[in-house]
Write an enzyme that holds these catalytic residues in place. Structure first.
Site, PDB file in Angstrom:
ATOM      1  N   CYS A 378       0.840  -1.197   0.000  1.00 55.92           N
ATOM      2  CA  CYS A 378       0.000   0.000   0.000  1.00 55.92           C
ATOM      3  C   CYS A 378       0.882   1.257   0.000  1.00 55.92           C
ATOM      4  O   CYS A 378       1.487   1.585  -1.002  1.00 55.92           O
ATOM      5  CB  CYS A 378      -0.971  -0.027   1.179  1.00 55.92           C
ATOM      6  SG  CYS A 378      -2.332   1.161   1.039  1.00 55.92           S
ATOM      7  N   HIS A 514      -3.438  -5.268   0.069  1.00 51.64           N
ATOM      8  CA  HIS A 514      -2.983  -5.801   1.359  1.00 51.64           C
ATOM      9  C   HIS A 514      -3.082  -7.325   1.353  1.00 51.64           C
ATOM     10  O   HIS A 514      -4.099  -7.889   1.781  1.00 51.64           O
ATOM     11  CB  HIS A 514      -3.830  -5.233   2.499  1.00 51.64           C
ATOM     12  CG  HIS A 514      -3.573  -3.801   2.806  1.00 51.64           C
ATOM     13  ND1 HIS A 514      -2.681  -3.397   3.784  1.00 51.64           N
ATOM     14  CD2 HIS A 514      -4.080  -2.665   2.269  1.00 51.64           C
ATOM     15  CE1 HIS A 514      -2.666  -2.075   3.832  1.00 51.64           C
ATOM     16  NE2 HIS A 514      -3.501  -1.608   2.922  1.00 51.64           N
ATOM     17  N   GLU A 516      -1.795  -9.420   3.281  1.00 58.18           N
ATOM     18  CA  GLU A 516      -1.797 -10.012   4.624  1.00 58.18           C
ATOM     19  C   GLU A 516      -3.186 -10.400   5.095  1.00 58.18           C
ATOM     20  O   GLU A 516      -3.339 -11.278   5.963  1.00 58.18           O
ATOM     21  CB  GLU A 516      -1.141  -9.058   5.635  1.00 58.18           C
ATOM     22  CG  GLU A 516      -1.905  -7.775   5.928  1.00 58.18           C
ATOM     23  CD  GLU A 516      -1.525  -6.612   5.041  1.00 58.18           C
ATOM     24  OE1 GLU A 516      -1.689  -5.454   5.466  1.00 58.18           O
ATOM     25  OE2 GLU A 516      -1.075  -6.861   3.907  1.00 58.18           O
TER      26      GLU A 516
END
Length: 551
Positions: A378, A514, A516
């Site tokens: 990001c 993102h 994750e």
């Protein structure tokens, strides 16, 4: 017919209600039940999207674009079931809905009160979020005794009465402290917490007692006697070095058996082989790597909860212990990049605001020039673009309009502020598909063939979650491409840059999304696994640049 298991907490906050709920959920799922988890947060914010990470920790983004509590990240990592905005409700969101109904006249001119209007709305949200699953585990945030929690506790008390014990169960998480000077455990805090809960009208069926030491059988019986809970339903939740041990720990104490028995369910035995494998690998790594994470919230690691876990998941896939070295980006501005020396890889996570930005840019430059594997997520991607524009493309004053209102070279700008190919600023309005709001949730991305990111994912199209207001300015695409920056990922419509990489670097990727948020301990994530393999190669001195021409 959905059954509801409500999880409350007492004595102190942050005891691990979310992880306990997620662990029980994964055991019940392993026994053949469909499960969902719901988090009720008593704070008045509509969602945590505008809250400081120092106040609340990470904002977890769901696939449908909801900004939610970090516990929903635990839910998705433990239980193979997606969550959405229907899995997280706050006091602010509940009141917002009630007031909207009152303005519409839905209450027919009646006086709007906490009981029944607010409690009815809470019950409606719980039942809507359950969505016809076998079991809904509902976590009530905060601590019993907090004034903010009372409407939620009253709502679940009513559900217990209306649906009966055959469909509702209550599990209470408490603390059993060990007093070192006295050399003994104290059960009074738990007794008083349950007394407070019972005064509201809720009798817990199960107690989960957090403790640093094993709870003696005598103390367990005492807790059961004074709380009116069966001794076998007093579960010890001891401190463990690895949260992924908790499903097996709770299963060994029979928590899932108690739940099934109380509801009269005959279930097949739980197969927790996947969790056993996860714990075994994490307990016996074949090596270790050090990842320097450069951010401004490093004093509160909960701000990067999903990222921390994603790196550990990659460690499971590569059988490595991952040592995360948290580096304050402001310290790099004052002291240089010595804190990054010796790291096997460097990661710059997402974030907002100007503080520490130049330090992060220096970290990107250090990774690029030192040929250390770099992953920018990001904001980390945007800063990689800025760094490359300044030092490789000759755009000395390149910056983002997030930090400088009118930079000479706005290589990063608001999604609503774009430069056309003629260099004119194009203002998009709210009629545009992205509007003037933050870009949130799962978005499709096309990957360019023959690039590193394409090889990492092994596919040409992916879907990852986003949370950002700023994007790469396409006006500078040709200038940066000529300088050697590769644009390897695009939004589905081809308008937004999603991934950049450096072909001449051993491993250098910046992604606007993102990854994750979609990593789990049992399945990992290809991007983090590849990042860690690059870190291992750097550690072992075997790193080579990815050859785009051969792919």
């Amino acid at each position: 017919m959905t059954r509801y298991l409500f999880i409350t907490g007492g004595v102190v906050s942050s005891l691990g209600k979310g992880i306990s709920a997620a662990s029980l959920g994964t055991i019940l799922q392993a026994r053949g039940l469909s499960v969902t988890l719901i988090k009720l947060d008593p704070y008045i914010n509509v969602d945590p999207g505008t809250m400081s990470p120092f106040q609340h920790g990470e904002v977890y983004v769901t696939d449908d674009g909801a900004e939610t509590d970090l516990d929903l990240g635990h839910y998705e990592r433990f239980v193979r079931a997606p969550v959405s905005r229907r899995n997280n409700f706050t006091t602010g969101r509940i009141y917002e809905s009630v007031i909207r109904k009152e303005r519409r006249g839905d209450y027919l001119g009646g006086t709007v009160q906490v009981i029944p209007h607010v409690t009815d709305e809470i019950k409606r949200c719980i039942q809507e979020g359950a969505d016809d699953v076998d079991v809904a585990l509902v976590e009530i945030g905060g601590t019993v005794g907090d004034i903010e929690s009372l409407p939620f506790l009253e709502a679940i008390r009513q559900m217990g009465t209306e649906l009966g014990r055959e469909r509702c169960m209550f599990m209470h998480l408490t603390l059993v402290p060990f007093i070192g000077t006295a050399g003994e455990m104290k059960t009074k805090p738990t007794q008083h917490s349950v007394k407070e809960l019972r005064s509201i009208g809720i009798q817990p069926d199960i107690l989960v007692c957090r403790a640093a030491h094993p709870i003696p059988e005598e103390e367990r019986r005492k807790i059961a006697l004074f709380t009116n809970v069966e001794p076998r339903a007093v579960i010890a939740a001891l401190d463990v070095p690895n949260i992924y041990q908790i499903p097996e720990e709770l299963h060994q104490q029979g928590l899932d058996h108690i739940v099934a028995e109380k509801w009269g369910l005959e279930l097949p035995p739980a197969n927790l082989a996947d969790w056993h494998r996860v714990v075994e690998i994490m307990s016996n790594p074949e090596g270790e790597v050090t990842v320097a994470m450069v951010g401004k919230y490093v004093d509160l690691t909960d701000a990067y909860m999903s990222l921390n876990e994603a790196l550990r998941h990659a460690g499971i896939q590569t059988r490595q212990r991952v040592n995360i070295r948290y580096v304050d980006s402001e310290s790099l501005e004052r002291e240089g990049c010595s804190a990054l020396e010796g790291a096997d890889a460097i990661l710059v996570p997402g974030g907002f605001g100007q503080r520490g930005i130049e330090g992060k840019i220096e970290a990107v430059r250090f990774a690029r020039e030192s040929r250390i594997p770099y992953l920018g997520i990001c904001l980390g991607m945007q800063l990689a673009v800025i760094e490359y524009a300044r030092h490789q493309a000759g755009l000395e004053n390149a910056h983002s309009t997030e930090f400088v209102r009118h930079p000479h070279h706005p290589v990063i700008g608001l999604i609503t502020e774009w430069m056309t190919d003629e260099g004119e600023v194009e203002q998009r309005d709210e009629a545009d598909d992205l509007g003037g709001t933050m870009r949130l949730g799962g978005q499709p991305c096309r990957l360019a063939a023959g690039t590193l990111i394409n090889q990492v994912y092994g596919k040409d199209r992916i879907v990852e979650r986003h949370r950002h207001r700023y994007e790469f300015n396409n006006h500078y695409r040709e200038r940066l491409a000529e300088a050697g920056l590769s644009f390897s990922g695009w939004s589905q419509d081809g308008r937004l840059v999603e991934v950049v990489e450096l072909p001449e670097h051993p491993w250098f990727i910046g992604c606007q999304f993102h990854p994750e948020f979609t990593s789990t301990p049992r399945d990992g994530h290809p991007l983090f696994a590849s990042f860690l393999r690059a870190a291992i190669a750097h550690r072992d001195g075997t790193a080579q640049a990815f050859n785009h021409e051969q792919h």
